[in-house]
Design an enzyme around this catalytic site. Structure first.
Site, PDB file in Angstrom:
ATOM      1  N   SER A 344       0.812  -1.204   0.000  1.00 27.89           N
ATOM      2  CA  SER A 344       0.000   0.000   0.000  1.00 27.89           C
ATOM      3  C   SER A 344       0.852   1.264   0.000  1.00 27.89           C
ATOM      4  CB  SER A 344      -0.930  -0.062   1.227  1.00 27.89           C
ATOM      5  OG  SER A 344      -1.969   0.860   1.145  1.00 27.89           O
ATOM      6  N   ASP A 355      10.675   4.926  -9.797  1.00 27.85           N
ATOM      7  CA  ASP A 355      10.316   5.562 -11.066  1.00 27.85           C
ATOM      8  C   ASP A 355      11.201   6.770 -11.359  1.00 27.85           C
ATOM      9  OD1 ASP A 355       8.387   3.686 -11.465  1.00 27.85           O
ATOM     10  OD2 ASP A 355       6.685   5.065 -11.454  1.00 27.85           O
ATOM     11  N   LYS A 369      -0.611  -4.020  -3.384  1.00 29.98           N
ATOM     12  CA  LYS A 369      -1.922  -3.449  -3.037  1.00 29.98           C
ATOM     13  C   LYS A 369      -2.001  -2.061  -3.668  1.00 29.98           C
ATOM     14  CE  LYS A 369      -5.067  -2.289   0.733  1.00 29.98           C
ATOM     15  NZ  LYS A 369      -5.191  -0.835   0.553  1.00 29.98           N
TER      16      LYS A 369
END
Length: 439
Positions: A344, A355, A369
């Protein structure tokens, strides 16, 4: 079919009274329904289905944006609450009241079961109904603050008694001189032998300013100690730091979960590490189950460059962006430790770091999640938690059910850790950090 007295038949409704209700009976049942317990059940169902655009509380991955009320119709366009469902609920209640082998049925428990069953029917483990007690506990956990004594408690398997496994500094437990490995033999003169951990914790917790009396067994001789501890607000540490590395110039910062208090604790921890002139930072998110979207975004803004942190997309395709202005972008190498239990909010932070390429992930693939929940207040002390959207990393990756792969994969060696506390993943993180520093 269970043995019975023959007063049931197997009609189209299954196990029902022998006389099928006709239309007149259904009308009578509906009238009676408004006067009986079932009316309360249906009101609860209406509340759950037609969520008012009022106050909502936020939990888990929260967006802070109001949602439109949910639809109350079935997939085929038929209303969920109709003559058939009203009649069937009445039949079920009458059958239970008449034939269930225990005469005293808890009507409140029946109602709660209906509310929870409605949420369970979604097939989503993250969408749930909360009773008043469950909601209070949830909000306490989310805030990271509770009222108690400030001691971590576990169950001693040998003695089948609760044991203090740690004491939080600056709390009533420390002031009362409680110690790690103290056995809690009694709470307010009630034995704790054989109790579940949750039961013991509930006995110890209580309103601020009240006192709990503990009977403690201490040491190899089990010396008995009586102590009164005054309860107070306890802020649970979610961030811990230390200096690591051969040259003691690498900062290590562990985040156990993302609560409302975590951003401030993160800033304090980073300030302490910066005072030691660290050259690199290892962030440990292993086994971090997640938490507040607002909290993880606040922490991300202390690290990331200018741009997206994460964005969410709801059922209508509406997108909401969470961004960083880049004014506090970290200027030292970063390594993030993750494992299969990093979920999460942990995946939001680690996904953004990966990224943007400002750090390396070390460990194993994360939990996966990638959905957002929100708490809706039902105005009677209860609430529902509902999944309301998907989230995506800055590069547009939806990791739900997939997880995030580390840059350097290494399984945790539990045998080595059990033998001498060797953390092979941490050792690998230090190796990766040294490479980043050398380059």
């Amino acid at each position: 079919m269970d043995i019975n007295n023959g007063s049931f038949n197997s009609g189209p409704m299954g196990m029902v009274p022998t006389q099928d209700p006709n239309e007149q009976e259904i009308r009578e049942q509906k009238k009676k329904l408004t006067r009986r317990f079932v009316s309360g059940i249906l009101i609860g169902c209406f509340i759950a289905l037609f969520i008012c655009a009022g106050l909502y509380l936020v939990y888990g991955l929260r967006t802070g944006r109001p949602m439109a009320p949910a639809s109350a119709s079935l997939s085929g366009g038929e209303e969920l609450i109709n003559d058939e469902t009203i009649s069937k609920i009445q039949i079920l209640e009458d059958t239970i009241d008449t034939y269930y082998y225990k005469p005293d049925v808890d009507k409140e428990a029946e109602a709660i079961g209906m509310y929870k069953g409605l949420m369970d029917s979604l097939g989503d483990p993250y969408s749930v109904y909360y009773t008043e007690e469950e909601l209070e506990e949830l909000m306490s956990d989310t805030a990271g603050v509770y009222y108690g004594i400030g001691a971590y408690v576990s169950i001693d398997e040998d003695m089948n008694l609760p044991r203090i496994s740690g004491v939080i500094p600056g709390t009533p437990a420390e002031r009362a001189e409680l110690q790690t490995d103290d056995i809690i033999y009694e709470v307010d003169k009630e034995s704790t032998q054989g109790l579940e951990l949750d039961d013991v914790v509930s006995m110890i917790k209580g309103p601020e300013g009240t006192t709990v009396h503990l009977t403690i067994l201490r040491g190899s001789q089990n010396d008995q100690i009586e102590v009164d501890v005054e309860r107070s607000a306890v802020e649970v540490p979610t961030v811990s730091t230390e200096i690591v590395g051969e040259r003691e110039d690498i900062g290590y910062l562990k985040i156990t979960e993302f609560d409302d208090i975590t951003p401030d604790q993160f800033k304090e921890g980073m300030a302490e590490l910066r005072e030691n002139n660290i050259r690199g930072l290892i962030i440990d998110l292993r086994s971090n189950p997640g938490g507040s979207l607002q909290a993880v975004c606040d922490i991300a803004r202390e690290i990331l460059p200018k741009g997206l942190i994460v964005y969410t997309v709801d059922r209508n395709g509406e997108r909401e962006d969470y961004s960083c202005d880049g004014t506090k972008q970290i200027d030292i190498p970063v390594v993030v430790l993750v494992n299969q239990y990093s979920a999460s909010a942990s995946e939001i932070l680690s996904g953004a770091i990966k990224d943007y390429g400002i750090g390396k992930l070390v460990g194993t693939t994360t939990y996966g999640k990638g959905i957002v929940q929100r708490i809706f207040d039902l105005k009677d002390g209860t609430a529902i938690k509902l999944t309301v959207s998907d989230y995506y990393t800055p590069n547009g990756n939806n990791i739900h059910g997939i997880g995030i792969d580390p840059d350097v994969e290494i399984e945790f060696d539990s045998d080595a850790y059990s033998e001498d506390k060797t953390d092979n993943q941490m050792e690998k993180a230090l190796e990766v950090m040294e490479d980043l520093l050398d380059n």
